[in-house]
Design an enzyme around this catalytic site. Structure first.
Site, PDB file in Angstrom:
ATOM      1  N   HIS A  15      -9.977  -7.278  -4.919  1.00 39.50           N
ATOM      2  CA  HIS A  15     -10.855  -6.514  -4.001  1.00 39.50           C
ATOM      3  C   HIS A  15     -12.185  -6.558  -4.582  1.00 39.50           C
ATOM      4  O   HIS A  15     -12.622  -6.162  -5.479  1.00 39.50           O
ATOM      5  CB  HIS A  15     -10.120  -5.176  -4.209  1.00 39.50           C
ATOM      6  CG  HIS A  15     -10.609  -4.097  -3.387  1.00 39.50           C
ATOM      7  ND1 HIS A  15     -10.119  -2.598  -3.421  1.00 39.50           N
ATOM      8  CD2 HIS A  15     -11.655  -4.032  -2.670  1.00 39.50           C
ATOM      9  CE1 HIS A  15     -10.825  -1.950  -2.513  1.00 39.50           C
ATOM     10  NE2 HIS A  15     -11.836  -2.795  -1.994  1.00 39.50           N
ATOM     11  N   MET A  23       0.823  -1.330   0.039  1.00 39.55           N
ATOM     12  CA  MET A  23       0.214   0.078  -0.148  1.00 39.55           C
ATOM     13  C   MET A  23       0.984   1.470  -0.021  1.00 39.55           C
ATOM     14  O   MET A  23       1.744   1.340   0.768  1.00 39.55           O
ATOM     15  CB  MET A  23      -0.884  -0.177   1.356  1.00 39.55           C
ATOM     16  CG  MET A  23      -2.021  -1.040   1.152  1.00 39.55           C
ATOM     17  SD  MET A  23      -3.143  -1.022   2.409  1.00 39.55           S
ATOM     18  CE  MET A  23      -2.200  -1.478   3.866  1.00 39.55           C
ATOM     19  N   ASN A  37     -10.304  -9.663  -0.731  1.00 45.69           N
ATOM     20  CA  ASN A  37      -9.654  -8.256  -0.058  1.00 45.69           C
ATOM     21  C   ASN A  37     -10.855  -7.479  -0.046  1.00 45.69           C
ATOM     22  O   ASN A  37     -11.983  -7.464  -1.205  1.00 45.69           O
ATOM     23  CB  ASN A  37      -8.771  -7.864  -1.050  1.00 45.69           C
ATOM     24  CG  ASN A  37      -8.226  -6.290  -0.631  1.00 45.69           C
ATOM     25  OD1 ASN A  37      -8.392  -5.189  -1.401  1.00 45.69           O
ATOM     26  ND2 ASN A  37      -7.844  -6.249   0.706  1.00 45.69           N
ATOM     27  N   GLY A  38     -10.767  -6.527   0.938  1.00 45.29           N
ATOM     28  CA  GLY A  38     -11.639  -5.421   0.743  1.00 45.29           C
ATOM     29  C   GLY A  38     -12.595  -5.290   2.248  1.00 45.29           C
ATOM     30  O   GLY A  38     -13.247  -6.490   2.532  1.00 45.29           O
ATOM     31  N   GLY A  39     -12.262  -4.649   3.194  1.00 44.22           N
ATOM     32  CA  GLY A  39     -13.154  -4.340   4.331  1.00 44.22           C
ATOM     33  C   GLY A  39     -13.081  -5.422   5.383  1.00 44.22           C
ATOM     34  O   GLY A  39     -13.883  -5.545   6.339  1.00 44.22           O
ATOM     35  N   GLY A  69      -5.745  -5.165   4.468  1.00 48.73           N
ATOM     36  CA  GLY A  69      -4.807  -3.482   4.128  1.00 48.73           C
ATOM     37  C   GLY A  69      -4.919  -2.899   5.101  1.00 48.73           C
ATOM     38  O   GLY A  69      -4.394  -2.892   6.135  1.00 48.73           O
ATOM     39  N   ARG A  70      -6.249  -1.942   5.224  1.00 50.95           N
ATOM     40  CA  ARG A  70      -6.352  -0.859   6.325  1.00 50.95           C
ATOM     41  C   ARG A  70      -6.334  -1.606   7.908  1.00 50.95           C
ATOM     42  O   ARG A  70      -5.506  -0.994   8.573  1.00 50.95           O
ATOM     43  CB  ARG A  70      -7.280  -0.005   6.090  1.00 50.95           C
ATOM     44  CG  ARG A  70      -7.158   0.877   4.768  1.00 50.95           C
ATOM     45  CD  ARG A  70      -8.368   1.541   4.231  1.00 50.95           C
ATOM     46  NE  ARG A  70      -9.521   0.513   3.653  1.00 50.95           N
ATOM     47  CZ  ARG A  70     -10.494   0.703   3.028  1.00 50.95           C
ATOM     48  NH1 ARG A  70     -10.824   1.889   2.943  1.00 50.95           N
ATOM     49  NH2 ARG A  70     -11.124  -0.108   2.636  1.00 50.95           N
ATOM     50  N   LYS A  77      -3.355  -8.393  -8.824  1.00 46.13           N
ATOM     51  CA  LYS A  77      -4.584  -7.875  -7.980  1.00 46.13           C
ATOM     52  C   LYS A  77      -5.570  -7.095  -8.931  1.00 46.13           C
ATOM     53  O   LYS A  77      -4.934  -6.099  -9.676  1.00 46.13           O
ATOM     54  CB  LYS A  77      -3.717  -7.059  -6.919  1.00 46.13           C
ATOM     55  CG  LYS A  77      -4.715  -6.210  -6.099  1.00 46.13           C
ATOM     56  CD  LYS A  77      -4.502  -6.211  -4.623  1.00 46.13           C
ATOM     57  CE  LYS A  77      -5.650  -5.467  -3.900  1.00 46.13           C
ATOM     58  NZ  LYS A  77      -5.267  -4.124  -3.977  1.00 46.13           N
ATOM     59  N   CYS A 111      -5.667  -0.361  -8.946  1.00 45.58           N
ATOM     60  CA  CYS A 111      -5.554   1.206  -8.414  1.00 45.58           C
ATOM     61  C   CYS A 111      -6.371   2.180  -9.341  1.00 45.58           C
ATOM     62  O   CYS A 111      -6.193   2.032 -10.594  1.00 45.58           O
ATOM     63  CB  CYS A 111      -4.311   1.692  -8.381  1.00 45.58           C
ATOM     64  SG  CYS A 111      -4.108   3.326  -7.868  1.00 45.58           S
TER      65      CYS A 111
HETATM   66  C1  FMN Z   1      -2.995   4.223   1.853  1.00 41.20           C
HETATM   67  C2  FMN Z   1      -3.648   3.106   0.969  1.00 41.20           C
HETATM   68  C3  FMN Z   1      -2.561   2.775   0.019  1.00 41.20           C
HETATM   69  C4  FMN Z   1      -2.977   1.701  -0.795  1.00 41.20           C
HETATM   70  N1  FMN Z   1      -2.045   1.600  -2.005  1.00 41.20           N
HETATM   71  C5  FMN Z   1      -2.153   0.466  -2.748  1.00 41.20           C
HETATM   72  C6  FMN Z   1      -1.075  -0.063  -3.547  1.00 41.20           C
HETATM   73  O1  FMN Z   1       0.047   0.507  -3.703  1.00 41.20           O
HETATM   74  N2  FMN Z   1      -1.599  -1.078  -4.421  1.00 41.20           N
HETATM   75  C7  FMN Z   1      -2.774  -1.836  -4.207  1.00 41.20           C
HETATM   76  O2  FMN Z   1      -2.795  -3.042  -4.944  1.00 41.20           O
HETATM   77  N3  FMN Z   1      -3.588  -1.519  -3.464  1.00 41.20           N
HETATM   78  C8  FMN Z   1      -3.343  -0.299  -2.556  1.00 41.20           C
HETATM   79  N4  FMN Z   1      -4.473  -0.006  -1.729  1.00 41.20           N
HETATM   80  C9  FMN Z   1      -5.685  -0.656  -1.721  1.00 41.20           C
HETATM   81  C10 FMN Z   1      -5.488  -1.694  -0.790  1.00 41.20           C
HETATM   82  O3  FMN Z   1      -4.562  -2.923  -1.080  1.00 41.20           O
HETATM   83  C11 FMN Z   1      -6.832  -2.672  -0.495  1.00 41.20           C
HETATM   84  O4  FMN Z   1      -7.199  -3.248  -1.948  1.00 41.20           O
HETATM   85  C12 FMN Z   1      -7.912  -1.757  -0.051  1.00 41.20           C
HETATM   86  O5  FMN Z   1      -7.685  -0.866   0.711  1.00 41.20           O
HETATM   87  C13 FMN Z   1      -9.187  -2.500   0.501  1.00 41.20           C
HETATM   88  O6  FMN Z   1      -8.752  -3.617   1.341  1.00 41.20           O
HETATM   89  P1  FMN Z   1      -8.822  -3.360   2.966  1.00 41.20           P
HETATM   90  O7  FMN Z   1     -10.262  -2.911   3.175  1.00 41.20           O
HETATM   91  O8  FMN Z   1      -8.488  -4.458   3.832  1.00 41.20           O
HETATM   92  O9  FMN Z   1      -8.185  -1.715   3.403  1.00 41.20           O
HETATM   93  C14 FMN Z   1      -4.085   0.919  -0.855  1.00 41.20           C
HETATM   94  C15 FMN Z   1      -5.053   1.482   0.315  1.00 41.20           C
HETATM   95  C16 FMN Z   1      -4.564   2.411   0.911  1.00 41.20           C
HETATM   96  C17 FMN Z   1      -5.508   2.757   2.312  1.00 41.20           C
END
Ligand code: FMN
Length: 321
Positions: A154, A1, A194-196, A216-217, A122, A83
């Site tokens: 995602h 990320m 992935n996601g949430g 992720g987050r 991804k 992205c």
């Molecule tokens: C600050 C930030 C940067 C991110 N950068 C990337 C990235 O470089 N590559 C990517 O595939 N996803 C990136 N994401 C998306 C996350 O990998 C993930 O798909 C998305 O946040 C949903 O998952 P989560 O709900 O578990 O966070 C980023 C998310 C955040 C919040």
């Protein structure tokens, strides 16, 4: 990320889970070819296994960048097709590539021809008007035919026009069923959802339907959730390290970074959430976020934050310094 999972963050997360696969921030193929490779690709062997996530849409450049990534010791090359940012769309990569499955297949084939490590993708469940179940299946079929065995999906679509990247992580609704059905339709593929996903309880529920879970987050904001991953998700016998053990194990790494001219905050900013939900977590966070960015901040700031949150026991560590 981006801006989050840099090498310091990964070193820290690795202390919490020996088994989870960690990923870099997205690095564009162009940057790998032209940029400062040590800064962009360098990492500590302790972080492994680590996947290098690449962004791009030029087959030759991506193949070259993947080969360079493998030579740096990465365990996987992951292509970003998720992205939605404008900058990324202008470069015709990221989520907009979901509209071009044949190109993604060529990108994957080109990278696979140059590396021996897995090449994974991804993606989202869809983009804009191309978000039917059939669209996703067509995308996956085309890319799988080029030899991609693993898809991290995602589970929400991206709107490429009108929503910011942040909104695109929150506004389009999650549809986990779509990802479950993809796995059911293509059982031979490794499908990672992935996601949430907020907790390991939720992760375990998803694992009844798919092969893996990408956090992720939640993992960044509450990193201690990773401490139970090895035992709960990988069946490892080891007990989870305590927060304090993790901090203590970070100290030599932080000292090495400071001795090499690095700033404390480069590392401390990733640790702020370690005590999430614990007593004195806010004081720990405030101490680090106020003091670590200061010019010349040293290891004593980390020790002080540790003393605050862990109580008197850590004074011994301070005294030993
Ligand atoms: C600050 C930030 C940067 C991110 N950068 C990337 C990235 O470089 N590559 C990517 O595939 N996803 C990136 N994401 C998306 C996350 O990998 C993930 O798909 C998305 O946040 C949903 O998952 P989560 O709900 O578990 O966070 C980023 C998310 C955040 C919040």
């Amino acid at each position: 990320m981006m801006d989050w999972t840099d090498r310091h963050c990964r070193f820290f997360h690795r202390l919490l889970s020996a088994r989870a696969l960690l990923y870099t921030e997205m690095v564009t193929a162009e940057a790998v070819l032209r940029g400062d490779r040590t800064r962009l690709l360098g990492f500590s062997p302790e972080e492994r296994p680590v996947g290098l996530q690449l962004g791009g849409s030029d087959p030759a450049k991506l193949a070259e960048a993947a080969a360079i990534g493998e030579s740096y010791g990465y365990d996987e090359i992951n292509l970003n097709v998720g992205c939605p940012s404008d900058r990324v769309q202008q470069g015709r990569f990221g989520a907009c590539l979901m509209a071009e499955p044949e190109l993604v297949a060529r990108l994957v084939a080109g990278m696979r021809a140059r590396v021996t490590i897995p090449v994974t993708v991804k993606c989202r469940i869809g983009i804009d008007q191309q978000d039917s179940e059939a669209d996703l299946e067509r995308f996956v079929a085309s890319v799988a035919a080029a030899g991609c065995r693993t898809f991290i999906v995602h589970a929400r679509k991206a709107w490429l026009d009108g929503l910011s990247p942040k909104e695109n992580r929150e506004v389009p609704p999650l549809d986990y069923g779509r990802v479950y059905r993809l796995k059911a339709a293509r059982p031979e593929l490794e499908i990672v959802i992935n996601g949430g996903i907020q907790s390991l309880d939720e992760a375990e529920t998803h694992l009844q339907h798919v092969d893996g879970v990408a956090l992720g987050r939640a993992a960044y904001q509450n990193p201690y959730m990773l401490a139970e991953v090895d035992r709960r998700l990988f069946g490892a016998p080891a007990a989870a390290p305590s927060r304090r053990e993790v901090l203590e194990a970070m100290l030599p790494y932080v000292e090495r970074h400071l001795r090499g001219g690095g700033r404390l905050n480069n590392i401390a900013r990733h640790i702020l959430g370690l005590y999430h939900g614990q007593p004195r977590a806010r004081t720990f966070r405030r101490c680090l976020s106020e003091l670590a960015p200061r010019e010349g901040a040293g290891i004593d700031v980390l020790l002080e934050a540790m003393r605050i949150v862990e109580g008197a026991g850590s004074a011994r560590l301070l005294a030993a310094e």
